[in-house]
Design a protein around this motif. Structure first.
Motif, PDB file in Angstrom:
ATOM      1  N   ILE A   1     -11.489   4.875  -0.318  1.00 30.20           N
ATOM      2  CA  ILE A   1     -10.220   4.175  -0.484  1.00 30.20           C
ATOM      3  C   ILE A   1      -9.326   4.466   0.721  1.00 30.20           C
ATOM      4  N   SER A   2      -8.816   3.400   1.344  1.00 30.75           N
ATOM      5  CA  SER A   2      -7.989   3.566   2.545  1.00 30.75           C
ATOM      6  C   SER A   2      -7.133   2.319   2.737  1.00 30.75           C
ATOM      7  N   ASN A   3      -6.220   2.406   3.682  1.00 34.14           N
ATOM      8  CA  ASN A   3      -5.340   1.281   3.967  1.00 34.14           C
ATOM      9  C   ASN A   3      -6.147   0.109   4.509  1.00 34.14           C
ATOM     10  N   PHE A   4      -5.692  -1.109   4.209  1.00 38.74           N
ATOM     11  CA  PHE A   4      -6.398  -2.323   4.614  1.00 38.74           C
ATOM     12  C   PHE A   4      -5.690  -3.047   5.745  1.00 38.74           C
TER      13      PHE A   4
ATOM     14  N   PHE B   1       0.847  -1.190   0.000  1.00 35.11           N
ATOM     15  CA  PHE B   1       0.000   0.000   0.000  1.00 35.11           C
ATOM     16  C   PHE B   1       0.879   1.235   0.000  1.00 35.11           C
ATOM     17  N   SER B   2       0.702   2.084  -1.028  1.00 34.95           N
ATOM     18  CA  SER B   2       1.496   3.302  -1.168  1.00 34.95           C
ATOM     19  C   SER B   2       0.554   4.490  -1.307  1.00 34.95           C
ATOM     20  N   GLN B   3       0.805   5.532  -0.530  1.00 36.11           N
ATOM     21  CA  GLN B   3      -0.036   6.724  -0.566  1.00 36.11           C
ATOM     22  C   GLN B   3       0.845   7.941  -0.810  1.00 36.11           C
ATOM     23  N   GLN B   4       0.565   8.652  -1.910  1.00 36.40           N
ATOM     24  CA  GLN B   4       1.348   9.827  -2.282  1.00 36.40           C
ATOM     25  C   GLN B   4       0.468  11.064  -2.158  1.00 36.40           C
TER      26      GLN B   4
ATOM     27  N   SER C   1      -1.875   3.326  -4.356  1.00 35.05           N
ATOM     28  CA  SER C   1      -1.710   2.099  -5.145  1.00 35.05           C
ATOM     29  C   SER C   1      -1.428   0.925  -4.211  1.00 35.05           C
ATOM     30  N   PHE C   2      -1.809  -0.272  -4.650  1.00 33.65           N
ATOM     31  CA  PHE C   2      -1.551  -1.486  -3.886  1.00 33.65           C
ATOM     32  C   PHE C   2      -1.834  -2.687  -4.778  1.00 33.65           C
ATOM     33  N   ASN C   3      -1.511  -3.873  -4.302  1.00 37.21           N
ATOM     34  CA  ASN C   3      -1.814  -5.089  -5.055  1.00 37.21           C
ATOM     35  C   ASN C   3      -2.172  -6.217  -4.112  1.00 37.21           C
ATOM     36  N   CYS C   4      -2.862  -7.217  -4.649  1.00 36.18           N
ATOM     37  CA  CYS C   4      -3.296  -8.383  -3.870  1.00 36.18           C
ATOM     38  C   CYS C   4      -3.140  -9.630  -4.737  1.00 36.18           C
TER      39      CYS C   4
ATOM     40  N   VAL D   1      -4.723   1.308  -8.828  1.00 37.41           N
ATOM     41  CA  VAL D   1      -4.155   2.657  -8.811  1.00 37.41           C
ATOM     42  C   VAL D   1      -5.327   3.629  -8.779  1.00 37.41           C
ATOM     43  N   CYS D   2      -5.418   4.457  -7.741  1.00 39.12           N
ATOM     44  CA  CYS D   2      -6.540   5.376  -7.562  1.00 39.12           C
ATOM     45  C   CYS D   2      -6.021   6.786  -7.325  1.00 39.12           C
TER      46      CYS D   2
END
Length: 253
Positions: free
Chosen positions: A193-196, A94-97, A111-114, A137-138
């Motif tokens: 959209i937020s961290n999981f 999880f990346s937040q810019q 952005s993140f992936n699963c 990617v949001c």
């Protein structure tokens, strides 16, 4: 949850619509052009065609004129749509810019992936083969006010998301997925959209949106028999019992 239509394309003359003077305004009127309709949700599911946006000096407004080839909705006995279902696991990276560390602004990105698994249940728990990964990617496109349980929340981010589900993995090495694998591409807007991570699984945002959920337009895919030419919609929802996210595709058969 409202239906929407997604379009993309290129144009020129984009400018502020509050400055209605000069050569740019006279020729392009802030935001006009012809764009490709890439998909939609709900009543607009599977829509294709083009949209022309033009300015009318007589009414002082812009018009969106769609020329689309919309298939009828399927009947309940089967029809033209199939469902594909995958489950997410092991979400990470999880990346937040943010431009401003203390508050969101337009253009901020997450952005993140699963890992992505085919749908199956064994002994009451999610099971099934690993088929690939999903990349999200949001970007914040706008802000709006929202009411949740009679409470009004101001300046809530509206996220514009691109979701790429790689579904071509078929070996035991879950790190061995390359760009040649089949994938399905979906786009659309959502909120919450937020961290999981475990520390973030609390509060009003998590309780209502569970990090990354919503309905998105399927815009296409790759490889015969898997994703090429695919259209329809993707619903991503959280299952509280299994503590996981589901990707439910309703796509043209």
């Amino acid at each position: 949850e409202d239906a929407y239509i997604r379009s993309q394309g290129i144009t020129t003359g984009i400018s502020n619509f509050e400055t209605q003077t000069g050569v740019v305004w006279d020729n392009f009127h802030s935001h006009t052009g012809t764009f490709a309709v890439t998909g939609g949700t709900h009543d607009a599911k599977g829509i294709k065609g083009e949209v022309g946006v033009f300015w009318s000096s007589f009414t002082n407004t812009w018009y969106h004129v769609y020329h689309v080839n919309k298939e009828p909705e399927p009947n309940t006995e089967g029809g033209m749509y199939d469902k594909l279902i995958y489950t997410e696991k092991s979400c990470g990276s999880f990346s937040q810019q943010q431009d401003n560390a203390t508050q969101f602004s337009i253009g901020d990105r997450v952005s993140f992936n699963c890992e992505l698994y085919e749908q199956a249940t064994l002994f009451g728990f999610p099971s099934g083969a690993l088929v690939g990964r999903t990349w999200w990617v949001c970007t914040i496109a706008s802000f709006f006010d929202i009411t949740i349980n009679f409470s009004v929340f101001r300046e809530v981010p509206l996220w514009d998301c691109t979701i790429t589900d790689f579904i071509g993995g078929d070996d035991n090495d879950d790190n061995d997925f390359d760009i040649e694998d089949a994938y399905i591409r979906s786009e659309g807007v959502t909120t919450g959209i937020s961290n999981f991570n475990e520390a973030s699984q609390t509060g009003v945002v998590w309780d209502n949106f569970h990090s990354h959920t919503g309905t998105f337009a399927v815009t296409g895919g790759t490889q015969d028999g898997k994703g090429k030419g695919i259209s329809g919609q993707l619903e991503v929802f959280w299952d509280q019992f299994f503590s996981t996210w589901y990707h439910v595709y309703t796509v043209e058969a």
